[in-house]
Every structure is written in C-alpha cells, then in structure tokens.
Design a protein around this motif. Structure first.
Motif, mmCIF file in Angstrom:
data_model
loop_
_atom_site.group_PDB
_atom_site.id
_atom_site.type_symbol
_atom_site.label_atom_id
_atom_site.label_comp_id
_atom_site.label_asym_id
_atom_site.label_seq_id
_atom_site.Cartn_x
_atom_site.Cartn_y
_atom_site.Cartn_z
ATOM 1 N N LEU A 139 18.412 13.650 -20.589
ATOM 2 C CA LEU A 139 18.650 12.644 -21.568
ATOM 3 C C LEU A 139 17.397 11.586 -21.716
ATOM 4 C CD1 LEU A 139 22.001 11.655 -19.958
ATOM 5 C CD2 LEU A 139 21.602 12.941 -22.089
ATOM 6 N N ILE A 140 16.331 11.732 -21.017
ATOM 7 C CA ILE A 140 15.346 10.845 -20.767
ATOM 8 C C ILE A 140 14.092 11.070 -21.828
ATOM 9 C CG2 ILE A 140 13.621 9.539 -19.364
ATOM 10 C CD1 ILE A 140 16.903 9.101 -18.964
ATOM 11 N N VAL A 141 13.644 10.058 -22.312
ATOM 12 C CA VAL A 141 12.410 10.240 -23.352
ATOM 13 C C VAL A 141 11.312 11.012 -22.488
ATOM 14 C CG1 VAL A 141 11.333 7.994 -22.778
ATOM 15 C CG2 VAL A 141 10.845 8.890 -24.941
ATOM 16 N N PRO A 142 10.740 12.242 -23.052
ATOM 17 C CA PRO A 142 9.892 12.938 -22.440
ATOM 18 C C PRO A 142 8.704 12.270 -21.613
ATOM 19 C CG PRO A 142 10.282 13.890 -24.684
ATOM 20 C CD PRO A 142 11.009 12.464 -24.477
ATOM 21 N N PHE A 143 8.092 11.310 -22.100
ATOM 22 C CA PHE A 143 7.220 10.577 -21.295
ATOM 23 C C PHE A 143 7.570 9.928 -19.906
ATOM 24 C CE2 PHE A 143 8.158 7.076 -24.235
ATOM 25 C CZ PHE A 143 7.783 5.893 -23.216
ATOM 26 N N LYS A 144 8.753 9.643 -19.688
ATOM 27 C CA LYS A 144 9.293 9.147 -18.651
ATOM 28 C C LYS A 144 10.031 10.259 -17.539
ATOM 29 C CE LYS A 144 10.138 4.656 -20.200
ATOM 30 N NZ LYS A 144 11.251 3.516 -20.342
ATOM 31 N N ARG A 145 10.087 11.633 -18.056
ATOM 32 C CA ARG A 145 10.914 12.620 -17.346
ATOM 33 C C ARG A 145 10.454 12.683 -15.998
ATOM 34 N NH1 ARG A 145 12.020 16.214 -22.240
ATOM 35 N NH2 ARG A 145 13.988 15.117 -22.896
ATOM 36 N N ASP A 146 8.902 12.892 -15.780
ATOM 37 C CA ASP A 146 8.647 12.827 -14.489
ATOM 38 C C ASP A 146 8.856 11.648 -13.528
ATOM 39 O OD1 ASP A 146 7.352 15.593 -15.009
ATOM 40 O OD2 ASP A 146 5.320 14.565 -15.297
ATOM 41 N N LEU A 147 8.839 10.381 -13.822
ATOM 42 C CA LEU A 147 9.084 9.150 -13.193
ATOM 43 C C LEU A 147 10.700 9.691 -12.729
ATOM 44 C CD1 LEU A 147 8.760 6.349 -12.421
ATOM 45 C CD2 LEU A 147 9.782 5.716 -14.523
ATOM 46 N N TYR A 148 11.602 9.937 -13.830
ATOM 47 C CA TYR A 148 12.984 9.899 -13.433
ATOM 48 C C TYR A 148 13.239 10.979 -12.496
ATOM 49 C CZ TYR A 148 14.763 6.159 -16.650
ATOM 50 O OH TYR A 148 15.245 5.175 -17.323
ATOM 51 N N GLU A 149 12.470 12.047 -12.416
ATOM 52 C CA GLU A 149 12.661 13.071 -11.524
ATOM 53 C C GLU A 149 12.442 12.522 -10.127
ATOM 54 O OE1 GLU A 149 10.828 16.544 -13.323
ATOM 55 O OE2 GLU A 149 12.467 17.043 -14.720
ATOM 56 N N THR A 150 11.424 11.773 -10.299
ATOM 57 C CA THR A 150 10.795 11.336 -8.614
ATOM 58 C C THR A 150 12.049 10.442 -8.034
ATOM 59 O OG1 THR A 150 8.421 11.594 -9.246
ATOM 60 C CG2 THR A 150 8.971 9.846 -7.616
ATOM 61 N N ILE A 151 12.411 9.605 -9.315
ATOM 62 C CA ILE A 151 13.379 8.521 -8.813
ATOM 63 C C ILE A 151 14.606 9.170 -8.342
ATOM 64 C CG2 ILE A 151 15.187 6.792 -9.611
ATOM 65 C CD1 ILE A 151 12.898 6.063 -11.686
ATOM 66 N N LEU A 152 15.095 10.267 -8.926
ATOM 67 C CA LEU A 152 16.209 10.971 -8.429
ATOM 68 C C LEU A 152 16.061 11.634 -7.106
ATOM 69 C CD1 LEU A 152 17.545 12.912 -11.738
ATOM 70 C CD2 LEU A 152 18.400 10.660 -10.650
ATOM 71 N N GLN A 153 14.865 12.278 -6.852
ATOM 72 C CA GLN A 153 14.639 12.724 -5.398
ATOM 73 C C GLN A 153 14.519 11.878 -4.342
ATOM 74 O OE1 GLN A 153 10.536 14.356 -6.278
ATOM 75 N NE2 GLN A 153 11.392 16.507 -7.115
#
Length: 159
Positions: A139-153
């Motif tokens: 759902l997240i804008v592509p340039f923030k995806r890595d950040l969001y995946e880290t948050i979820l982990q």
C-alpha cells in the motif's frame, strides 16, 4: 534508470511515526491529501525543537486523526531513516531536508472508528482505513517500502 544523487549536505528531518492497531490487529493507514496517487501511509509528523518524540507522536495523532485515545505498546529504540526521491528533494519541507529520521511508536487504539476524524484543522489525509499488516508494504509509496518493511519486522513480536 538514472542514478540517485542525494544532497549529502542536507540533514534528515526529525519525525515521529505511529503504527496504530485496532482491536482486530489491523493497522491505520491514510491516503495523503497532497498526493495524487493510490498510496497510503501510517501517521507521521515532525518533531518540534525541544519536543520529546513521544510527545510529538501524541500531538501528531491529534492533528492528523483527531484523537489521542491510544495506549503505547512499544517504541523502537533506534532512529530509522529514509531518503526522498530526486523529484521531491527541494520541493517538500522548504528544501531543507534530504529525507527523514524517524522514531517509531506502536500504539493500540482504544476508541471506536467514529472517534477518528481526519477533517482536522490542517488535514493530512483524504481518506483512511484499517489494513491487514500483510498488506502494508504493497500500500505504501515505493520510496518508503524498505522503511515500512523494517518497521513491520521490528514490531512483529508485539503485533
């Protein structure tokens, strides 16, 4: 594909990020009012000079979704960063920052859906919804995806 050139001299903007879970374990996401895209994000906002990150998070919740009816579940100890894409550098935050360094908080929402009001004094979201945790990266804008995946982990043991 053009190579990304970051303005190394620009600092990161200090920011608080909030992952809010409802009683079903779903995550609050909003569609930014200033973006014409189908991307969503979790609430986040700048930390004022002299403000503690948790105080900023609670203030931003009130400003962005109209409620502070949450309980703190967890806070990440480390600061996470992301860089803006080239096309946004110099256009957001008055051109002062290259991206954001964020302190992330996990909250449990204690209220009811009708307690959420995105029509605030300075609206940030055009719409909102509860999303499954597994949906968040897509759902997240592509340039923030890595950040969001880290948050979820990092929050996974608490979800």
């Amino acid at each position: 594909m053009t190579e990304k050139t970051l303005p190394e001299h620009l600092p990161y903007r200090p920011c608080a990020g909030m992952m809010i879970l409802n009683k079903k374990g779903q995550v609050f996401v909003g569609k930014r009012i200033d973006m014409v895209s189908e991307h969503w994000q979790m609430p986040q906002g700048g930390i004022d000079d002299g403000e503690e990150p948790l105080d900023a998070a609670l203030r931003e919740l009130d400003e962005e979704i109209g409620t502070r009816d949450v309980e703190l579940v967890h806070c990440l100890e480390e600061w996470l960063t992301y860089d803006l894409p080239n096309e946004l550098i110099g256009k957001v935050w008055k051109g002062k920052y290259r991206g954001q360094k964020q302190k992330w908080f996990l909250f449990r929402f204690l209220g009811e859906d009708q307690d959420i009001n995105i029509v605030t004094h300075h609206p940030e979201f055009s719409e909102w919804k509860w999303a499954e945790v597994s949906e968040i990266p897509q759902l997240i804008v592509p340039f923030k995806r890595d950040l969001y995946e880290t948050i979820l982990q990092r929050f996974a043991p608490k979800l």
